[in-house]
Structures are given as structure tokens and as C-alpha cells.
Write a protein that holds these residues in place. Structure first.
Motif, mmCIF file in Angstrom:
data_model
loop_
_atom_site.group_PDB
_atom_site.id
_atom_site.type_symbol
_atom_site.label_atom_id
_atom_site.label_comp_id
_atom_site.label_asym_id
_atom_site.label_seq_id
_atom_site.Cartn_x
_atom_site.Cartn_y
_atom_site.Cartn_z
ATOM 1 N N GLY A 61 50.122 51.029 39.308
ATOM 2 C CA GLY A 61 51.586 50.998 39.393
ATOM 3 C C GLY A 61 52.216 52.302 38.950
ATOM 4 O O GLY A 61 53.431 52.482 39.058
ATOM 5 N N SER B 291 49.535 45.748 34.602
ATOM 6 C CA SER B 291 50.047 45.647 33.235
ATOM 7 C C SER B 291 50.966 44.431 33.077
ATOM 8 O O SER B 291 51.136 43.911 31.977
ATOM 9 C CB SER B 291 50.803 46.929 32.857
ATOM 10 O OG SER B 291 51.789 47.212 33.835
ATOM 11 N N HIS B 292 51.517 43.983 34.199
ATOM 12 C CA HIS B 292 52.397 42.804 34.195
ATOM 13 C C HIS B 292 51.673 41.567 33.641
ATOM 14 O O HIS B 292 52.304 40.666 33.104
ATOM 15 C CB HIS B 292 52.851 42.568 35.642
ATOM 16 C CG HIS B 292 53.551 41.274 35.870
ATOM 17 N ND1 HIS B 292 54.864 41.059 35.499
ATOM 18 C CD2 HIS B 292 53.122 40.112 36.414
ATOM 19 C CE1 HIS B 292 55.214 39.833 35.825
ATOM 20 N NE2 HIS B 292 54.179 39.218 36.381
ATOM 21 N N TYR B 293 50.353 41.533 33.796
ATOM 22 C CA TYR B 293 49.595 40.328 33.444
ATOM 23 C C TYR B 293 49.073 40.337 32.005
ATOM 24 O O TYR B 293 48.459 39.382 31.563
ATOM 25 C CB TYR B 293 48.406 40.147 34.402
ATOM 26 C CG TYR B 293 48.837 39.965 35.833
ATOM 27 C CD1 TYR B 293 49.188 38.706 36.326
ATOM 28 C CD2 TYR B 293 48.891 41.056 36.700
ATOM 29 C CE1 TYR B 293 49.597 38.537 37.639
ATOM 30 C CE2 TYR B 293 49.295 40.893 38.017
ATOM 31 C CZ TYR B 293 49.646 39.637 38.480
ATOM 32 O OH TYR B 293 50.042 39.466 39.779
ATOM 33 N N ARG C 35 60.638 47.747 42.925
ATOM 34 C CA ARG C 35 60.859 46.460 42.260
ATOM 35 C C ARG C 35 59.951 45.368 42.813
ATOM 36 O O ARG C 35 59.811 44.325 42.198
ATOM 37 C CB ARG C 35 62.329 46.071 42.365
ATOM 38 C CG ARG C 35 62.785 45.573 43.732
ATOM 39 C CD ARG C 35 64.242 45.166 43.688
ATOM 40 N NE ARG C 35 65.076 46.274 43.238
ATOM 41 C CZ ARG C 35 66.396 46.243 43.255
ATOM 42 N NH1 ARG C 35 67.028 45.175 43.678
ATOM 43 N NH2 ARG C 35 67.085 47.278 42.849
ATOM 44 N N GLU C 36 59.346 45.597 44.006
ATOM 45 C CA GLU C 36 58.448 44.588 44.560
ATOM 46 C C GLU C 36 57.012 44.761 44.069
ATOM 47 O O GLU C 36 56.158 43.934 44.329
ATOM 48 C CB GLU C 36 58.440 44.663 46.088
ATOM 49 C CG GLU C 36 59.731 44.166 46.696
ATOM 50 C CD GLU C 36 59.814 44.477 48.173
ATOM 51 O OE1 GLU C 36 59.196 45.477 48.607
ATOM 52 O OE2 GLU C 36 60.486 43.725 48.892
ATOM 53 N N VAL D 34 54.011 44.565 41.730
ATOM 54 C CA VAL D 34 53.560 43.906 40.507
ATOM 55 C C VAL D 34 52.259 44.587 40.095
ATOM 56 O O VAL D 34 51.251 44.486 40.782
ATOM 57 C CB VAL D 34 53.331 42.402 40.733
ATOM 58 C CG1 VAL D 34 52.797 41.761 39.465
ATOM 59 C CG2 VAL D 34 54.622 41.736 41.175
ATOM 60 N N ALA D 35 52.330 45.345 39.020
ATOM 61 C CA ALA D 35 51.162 46.103 38.584
ATOM 62 C C ALA D 35 50.327 45.268 37.616
ATOM 63 O O ALA D 35 50.795 44.268 37.073
ATOM 64 C CB ALA D 35 51.603 47.402 37.917
ATOM 65 N N ALA E 59 49.396 46.523 26.244
ATOM 66 C CA ALA E 59 50.774 46.646 26.729
ATOM 67 C C ALA E 59 51.577 47.689 25.947
ATOM 68 O O ALA E 59 52.509 48.284 26.479
ATOM 69 C CB ALA E 59 51.474 45.286 26.655
ATOM 70 N N THR F 293 50.377 40.157 29.083
ATOM 71 C CA THR F 293 50.884 39.220 28.083
ATOM 72 C C THR F 293 50.911 37.787 28.602
ATOM 73 O O THR F 293 51.453 36.899 27.974
ATOM 74 C CB THR F 293 52.302 39.642 27.639
ATOM 75 O OG1 THR F 293 53.084 39.861 28.820
ATOM 76 C CG2 THR F 293 52.252 40.929 26.834
ATOM 77 N N LYS F 294 50.306 37.565 29.797
ATOM 78 C CA LYS F 294 50.176 36.192 30.297
ATOM 79 C C LYS F 294 48.978 35.542 29.605
ATOM 80 O O LYS F 294 48.020 36.207 29.247
ATOM 81 C CB LYS F 294 49.940 36.187 31.807
ATOM 82 C CG LYS F 294 50.916 37.030 32.597
ATOM 83 C CD LYS F 294 52.207 36.286 32.869
ATOM 84 C CE LYS F 294 53.193 37.205 33.564
ATOM 85 N NZ LYS F 294 54.554 36.695 33.520
ATOM 86 N N THR G 282 56.650 51.118 36.292
ATOM 87 C CA THR G 282 55.950 50.851 37.555
ATOM 88 C C THR G 282 56.738 51.476 38.688
ATOM 89 O O THR G 282 57.867 51.062 38.970
ATOM 90 C CB THR G 282 55.822 49.332 37.761
ATOM 91 O OG1 THR G 282 55.029 48.814 36.701
ATOM 92 C CG2 THR G 282 55.168 49.026 39.094
#
Lengths: 459, 81
Positions: free
Chosen positions: A71, A10-12, A4-5, A7-8, A35, A14-15, A131
Motif C-alpha cells: 500500500g 497493515s489494515h488487518y 481510498r479503495e 485495502v493494504a 501497526a 489490529t483485527k 496507503t
């Protein structure tokens, strides 16, 4: 680290703006689409926990695969297109590779890897994998000869210089680099684009520099990086005139005053700076005062990094450094105190350090040392010279002599090479000891630049 | 241009570039009194290789270096081009 810690990348996706894209000379892909789609020939989750080698023809598909697998995979080894296949078995063994993602499967047959996954465009719908792993990023050092070393980074170390590098929200940048994103300098820009909410325009192998510059201008590139050799080539091309970036960076080689001044002339209003970075040591520091070298005050003082000079070479201890070399019998990356010896030689003059060259590039003239780069920096000061290469020539008397090749900035000067040669030699004699003054200067049409963007010194 | 003239002219050129004056360039001039140091000779030999296409000091089986200017010129004149 618990999942859970993590941050891959793919997280970015949709930013930032929905319209941001990743493009090369022929294709364009929206980050937001990655995504929920995939370039891989299997479900991305099938590669969870695997040690994956990426060998793809294009940077575009490589970039998408990197985003999909960060991730997810345990390890991800980025193979540049010019990887020497005679070392393929060694790379696979050292990196404990158990899956290969490639669009040239025939190259990777017979190496004992059962999982060979195709990859390519167009993207097809697919569920993103969960992830689950803090993926270890493996890169090859850009050494020119012998077995490449594998260097391991974490995403946190790779992006350590980016966090806090704030980018205006109202006008997201469009990034570009002359580097291949499978090399450290290019990957830094790719990660800035993914993390920082911008678009990115990739370089394309074999593309003529004029076409590349036109594409950068058309795509509205605002932020761009390359080696001094990349930039010298770009500055020689008339298409540079239509390109107006706001942010220009140099790294990977010594940025001498001539190339910094050349960029200042071409881009009077841009932020121009040179960064010190290497695959092993990570991003060291940036110099934005428009001058070659770096302030002596940076030693011991730069943020997140400790530097020292020992026996003339720069040593760096940094949270952004790679954490290890990978493989059996791999040498230690750092000394006992955690410093990476960069092999880059510096000289202190008037409270400023100047890079003089690589430790392993020294020319020995009758027992006296010469760094080719320090002589090139003097030759490049001549306004008619765009780039130069200094090499050793065998001598029966002193072992070696220094000789030079130079490329003219303008063909209009081709008729006066005699006078230019004399003026260059006069500059050299005025600022260098005699053994460093070239015994001969030859004018050439061009000088070869390697796939990693550096002047080819062993050609 | 004769080999002799090429050599004498190259010597004057190198001396001028390196900022020293040569004595009169006669055959009996001892090379260690010519003002040339090893770097000067290294540059001279490289220039002559470019102009004459030969380097008698690299091609010789035995390492030798002449004592007088006459011997030096002879080393070039006696090598078949």
C-alpha cells in the motif's frame, strides 16, 4: 484505483485477537505492534511510490517489511535467500527497482541503486505510512536453471482464494508452512494468517526437521502446508508423533496416494487436502476427498477459474493468476484467450485426472516417453518406501533408461532391501509398461529437496 | 564369476523380469532370435556395466552391435577392465 479503495495488509494488523504473533525459531513479534513500529532504517513513507527489492536473511523481518510496504511502495520484489546474484542486475533492470531493503547491503553495492535501506529487529516506534499505492507484488518463478522470471500479482489476486475461506472466530488458527513465505506457496499461508486473524509460525533455514516439528507442536500450530517432499521428510521423523494439526495441505508437487495415505495415518482426525497452485497460475483448486488427482468435473466447473486440457497439459484461466511477466523481452504469461499453460501433464482415467509429471521432465526411452513422477508414484506405494526419485540413465541402445533411488521409511527395513526391491519391481511391472519399469533401484539415505521444497531433480 | 557366466546369468534374469524365455544361450545364437528387444538389451547392458564396470557399446569409437551371442560376450571379454 483511487487510494481510498486500496485495502493494504497493515489494515488487518489490529483485527482479531491482540495476542496473535508472528514467530520464527528465535523471535516473536505481535501483529498489533507492527501497526505502530517499524523494522526499516528509514521512515516507511520515504519508500512511498518506490520499486523496492526485499532481500533479507529472515522470513520474520521480510514478513514485517511486506506488511509495512504494502500500500506504500509501487512495487515490491520478494527475493528468496538463494537468489542467484549473477542475475541481480537483470532483476533490478527488469523490475525497475530504485530502492533495496536489505540486511546484507554489501551484496547489493555497485548495482547503481542509491537507496539501500537497512532492516532488522528490534522494532522501533514509527508512524505507519499512508496507503497511497496498490502495490504490485513481484515474485520469482522457482525454475531450477537460468534467469528467473519475475511474475507480477496484485494483492487482490494473491488473496483471491482466501476471501470466503471462513475461519472460526472463536478459535483463530495458528498457521505454519514448510515453505519460505517469499515463495508463492508460503506467501499464501502468510496472507491467510494476516487477513484471517490468526498467528503464524515461520520455518527457519537450516533448522533440523525434528526441531521444527517440536516447535510447531509447542506453538500449537493448527493449520499447516508444505510440498509432498516436505511432508515425506516430516513423516520420516519421530517428532511427527507429538504434532497434531487440524488442517493439513499439500501443494507445489504431485500429491500421490502414498503421501496422502501417510498423512491420513499420522493425522487421523485432520482435514487433509491437496491444492493445485503455481506462481504463475495462482491458486487453482483444492481436492479434499483424500485421493490423488482431481475429479474430471472440475474442468470448466471450479469456482472463479476456467480450466482445459490441451495436448495433455493443464491450462488455467483465473482471476487469481499473475497478470504478467515483468521485464524487457519477457514472454507472454497467457495465450490469446487468457489461459496460462501450466506445463503440468495430466491423464484422464475413469472420470478423474491424474498428474503424471512436468512437460519438460520427460525421459525418452527409445522414443517412448516416461514421466519420472508417474514411476515414483508407483514406487512410493510400497509401504517400506517413504520417498523416491526417478531419473534418466544414458543408454547406448535406447538413449535413456529409467533408474530409481528410494529412501526407506524405517531403518528397520535396511536388512531386507533385496526383497523390497523385488516387490517394488513387481508392483512396477504390474502397473506400468516395461519401458517405465526402472532398470535399477538403489536405496539411499536421503534425497535432496530444493529451497522451494521440491525434490531436486537435476542434482 | 567369469565374464561369460555373469552375462548369461544377467540375460536369464532380465528375460525372467521381462516375462519371456530365452532359447539355449549358445555362442552361435543370433541376438535377434534371443527374445531380447532393444529395451531388453538396454537394461542388460546397464546391468552389466554395474556388475563388470564396463560398457563396450558406449566406449567404442564406431557404433557397432554384435550379431551373435559369442560376439556380444567377446565385446566384454576384449575390453580391458
Amino acid at each position: 484505483m483511487s487510494p481510498r479503495e486500496i485495502v493494504a495488509l497493515s489494515h488487518y494488523l489490529t483485527k482479531g485477537s491482540d495476542s496473535r504473533t508472528l514467530s520464527d525459531a528465535t523471535c516473536e513479534v505481535a501483529f498489533a505492534d507492527i501497526a505502530h513500529t517499524s523494522c526499516l532504517g528509514v521512515e516507511p513513507s520515504e519508500l512511498a511510490g518506490r520499486s523496492v527489492l526485499l532481500s533479507l536473511s529472515t522470513q520474520l523481518v521480510t514478513g514485517i517489511a511486506m506488511i509495512e510496504l504494502d500500500g506504500v511502495a509501487r512495487r515490491m520484489l520478494l527475493c528468496p535467500p538463494d537468489v542467484d546474484m549473477s542475475y541481480a542486475a537483470d532483476l533490478i533492470a527488469d523490475a525497475e527497482i530504485d530502492a533495496i531493503v536489505t540486511d546484507t547491503p554489501e551484496r547489493w553495492q555497485g548495482l547503481g541503486i542509491d537507496t539501500i535501506v537497512a532492516a532488522g529487529l528490534p522494532l522501533h516506534p514509527a508512524a505507519a505510512a499512508a496507503t497511497t499505492h496498490a502495490t504490485s507484488w513481484l515474485m520469482l518463478t522457482s525454475g531450477t536453471t537460468g534467469r528467473p522470471k519475475i511474475v507480477a500479482h496484485t494483492l487482490a489476486a494473491l488473496t483471491g482464494a482466501i476471501v470466503g475461506d471462513t475461519v472460526a472466530k472463536d478459535a483463530p488458527p495458528t498457521w505454519a508452512t514448510f515453505y519460505d513465505i517469499r515463495r508463492y506457496g508460503g506467501l499464501q499461508i502468510f496472507l491467510r494468517a494476516v487477513l484471517g486473524g490468526g498467528a503464524m509460525v515461520l520455518s527457519a533455514p537450516g533448522e533440523a526437521i525434528g526441531h521444527h516439528l517440536a516447535r510447531l507442536a509447542t506453538r500449537g500450530v493448527t493449520h499447516i502446508s508444505g510440498t509432498p517432499s516436505h511432508w515425506r521428510k516430516a513423516l520420516m521423523n519421530p517428532a511427527i508423533g507429538s504434532f497434531r494439526p487440524d488442517y493439513v495441505r499439500l501443494s507445489g508437487e504431485i500429491a500421490d496416494q502414498a503421501v496422502l495415505d501417510g498423512l491420513r495415518n499420522a493425522f487421523p482426525h485432520a482435514s487433509i487436502g491437496h491444492a493445485y497452485a503455481s506462481t504463475e497460475a495462482g491458486v487453482g483448486f483444492a481436492v479434499n476427498d483424500g485421493r490423488e488427482g482431481f475429479p474430471a468435473a472440475l474442468i470448466g466447473n471450479a469456482p472463479g477459474i476456467t480450466m482445459k486440457v490441451v495436448d495433455g497439459s493443464l491450462r488455467i484461466k483465473s482471476t487469481r493468476a499473475a497478470h504478467t511477466y515483468v521485464g524487457r523481452g519477457a514472454p507472454s504469461l497467457t495465450d490469446a484467450d487468457g489461459f496460462v499453460d501450466t506445463g503440468d501433464m495430466v491423464e484422464l482415467r475413469n472420470d478423474r485426472y491424474y498428474f503424471v509429471g512436468r512437460r519438460d521432465g520427460v525421459i525418452n526411452v527409445g522414443g517412448l516417453k516416461v514421466h519420472p513422477e508417474e514411476v515414483e508414484a508407483v514406487i512410493n506405494q510400497h509401504p517400506s518406501v517413504r520417498m523416491s526419485r526417478v531419473r534418466a540413465r544414458r543408454s547406448p541402445i535406447t538413449g535413456s533408461l529409467v533408474v530409481a533411488e528410494a529412501v526407506l521409511a524405517s531403518v528397520a527395513d535396511a536388512g531386507r532391501t533385496g526383497a523390497i526391491r523385488e516387490a517394488i519391481l513387481a508392483n512396477c511391472r504390474a502397473s506400468l509398461p516395461l519401458h517405465k519399469v526402472p532398470a535399477a533401484i538403489r536405496f539411499v539415505q536421503q534425497l535432496e529437496v530444493t529451497a522451494s521444497g521440491k525434490l531436486a531433480r537435476h542434482a | 564369476m567369469s565374464v561369460r557366466l555373469t552375462i548369461v546369468s544377467a540375460m536369464q534374469q532380465v528375460a525372467q523380469e521381462q516375462g519371456f524365455k530365452t532359447p539355449e544361450l549358445t555362442d552361435d545364437l543370433l541376438l535377434h532370435q534371443s527374445g531380447f528387444d532393444s529395451l531388453g538389451f538396454a537394461v542388460l547392458v546397464a546391468r552389466l556395466e554395474d556388475e563388470l564396470g564396463i560398457d563396450p557399446f558406449s566406449t567404442a569409437d564406431d557404433a557397432f552391435f554384435p550379431e551373435t551371442l559369442g560376439d556380444f560376450i567377446g565385446a566384454y571379454e576384449n575390453v580391458p577392465a
